[in-house]
Write a protein that holds these residues in place. Structure first.
Motif, PDB file in Angstrom:
ATOM      1  N   ALA A 263       0.703  -1.061  -0.085  1.00 50.42           N
ATOM      2  CA  ALA A 263       0.259  -0.174  -0.112  1.00 50.42           C
ATOM      3  C   ALA A 263       0.959   1.206   0.075  1.00 50.42           C
ATOM      4  O   ALA A 263       0.433   2.497  -1.192  1.00 50.42           O
TER       5      ALA A 263
ATOM      6  N   ASP B 187      -8.676   1.507  -3.741  1.00 50.74           N
ATOM      7  CA  ASP B 187      -9.062   0.850  -1.863  1.00 50.74           C
ATOM      8  C   ASP B 187      -8.987  -0.654  -2.666  1.00 50.74           C
ATOM      9  O   ASP B 187      -8.061  -1.331  -1.794  1.00 50.74           O
TER      10      ASP B 187
ATOM     11  N   LYS C  63      -5.112  -2.475  -2.454  1.00 49.51           N
ATOM     12  CA  LYS C  63      -4.808  -3.913  -1.834  1.00 49.51           C
ATOM     13  C   LYS C  63      -5.962  -3.444   0.012  1.00 49.51           C
ATOM     14  O   LYS C  63      -5.288  -4.939   0.251  1.00 49.51           O
ATOM     15  N   LYS C  64      -6.442  -2.851  -0.032  1.00 49.31           N
ATOM     16  CA  LYS C  64      -7.864  -2.731   1.315  1.00 49.31           C
ATOM     17  C   LYS C  64      -9.071  -3.618   0.359  1.00 49.31           C
ATOM     18  O   LYS C  64      -9.997  -2.935   0.601  1.00 49.31           O
TER      19      LYS C  64
END
Length: 324
Positions: free
Chosen positions: A143, A190, A195-196
């Motif tokens: 991130a 995201d 990659k949330k």
């Protein structure tokens, strides 16, 4: 000509006519001619006066000039789809200077940053989209490594402006559209870039709610269907156990419905119409419908000949079709 005035002329003419008959009886033609001239002179003068009077001016309808700043958004999005991100941002910045009250300018600037990152990471390609590992798992890197400061700042500001505008005018079209775009882009950022997944799905649900509100007020704002289509298609593409988990959270996906919504935006959208075509073409490739994908990519390649990605994707799918 007033009625009384006409009556006076008629009487004068009748008297002169009697006098003319008397003069004719005595052979006095010259005097008769003079009397006739006197009788007709008021009519001649009146007619001449009417002819010389200026014609009344026709009132002109005021011409409403189009918003001179509107072309900046059009030009900016064209530059964006041509992969000319610097020029796109210049247009969007100029629009913000001309219309500082419109959050769509800042939302469009945010889009230029995110699209640039998508282009750099190959997100809008068949290699990324058809592969479940990348489509559902996102790009490589952490991130922190993938943090897009320009996008985050511009998108946050667009959301603030849109919410402030909607407080005073809840039905403002540009306010609702800017909010829909901002929330939809944050969902993509995201889920794909940092990659949330859970925050991405939560924001996707918010974008879906924004889009439904906008379409309820302005059904022709088809750009909102991009957010709805993406939400339905992505959630519908998840493994069944994940879809079941999300179902309990109020998130329901339907791939076919998502493709139909993107198809509506691809046909009737405005600023996001080319983006809807790209996403729908890639979805068709995932669903093994190459002919439908090829038709959309051919349109994009013609409309944006300087975009090498559209041309490359068209070439790839044409080669795949010829090898079958």
């Amino acid at each position: 000509m007033p009625t009384v005035y006409r009556e006076n002329i008629r009487r004068r003419f009748a008297r002169r006519t009697c006098q003319v008959r008397d003069l004719r009886a005595h052979g006095l033609w010259i005097a008769a001619s003079l009397l006739l001239a006197c009788a007709f002179s008021p009519l001649i003068i009146s007619a001449q006066t009417a002819a010389d009077a200026p014609a009344p001016e026709t009132p002109q309808t005021p011409v409403m000039e189009a918003d001179p700043s509107a072309h900046l958004l059009e030009s900016g999005y064209r530059h964006l789809y041509e992969l000319n991100f610097v020029e796109a941002r210049a247009d969007f910045t100029s629009y913000q200077n001309a219309r500082p009250d419109d959050p769509l300018g800042k939302a469009s600037e945010a889009a230029s940053y995110l699209f640039e990152q998508f282009h750099q990471r190959g997100v809008l390609t068949s290699e990324f989209f058809v592969n479940d590992a990348t489509f559902l798992g996102g790009v490589s890197g952490t991130a922190d490594q993938n943090h897009n400061a320009g996008f985050v700042a511009a998108n946050g500001r667009a959301r603030e402006q849109a919410k402030a505008l909607l407080k005073t005018d809840p039905s403002n079209i540009h306010g609702l559209l800017a909010l829909t775009i901002a929330d939809g882009m944050e969902s993509d950022y995201d889920a794909i870039i940092i990659k949330k997944q859970l925050p991405g799905l939560s924001m996707m649900r918010q974008a879906e709610a924004d889009a439904k509100t906008l379409l309820a007020i302005a059904p022709k704002e088809e750009d909102a269907n991009v957010a709805l289509g993406m939400s339905n298609y992505v959630i519908g593409s998840l493994p069944s156990y994940k879809r079941a988990f999300l179902w309990f959270g109020g998130l329901h996906g339907d791939k076919q419905r998502g493709m139909d919504q993107m198809g509506s935006a691809a046909e009737h959208g405005h600023y996001l119409k080319p983006f809807a075509k790209v996403m729908l073409a890639l979805a068709y490739e995932r669903e093994k419908k190459p002919e439908l994908a090829r038709a959309l990519l051919a349109e994009l390649a013609v409309e944006f000949p300087t975009n090498a990605v559209f041309a490359r994707e068209l070439t790839i799918i044409q080669k795949q079709s010829s090898n079958r």
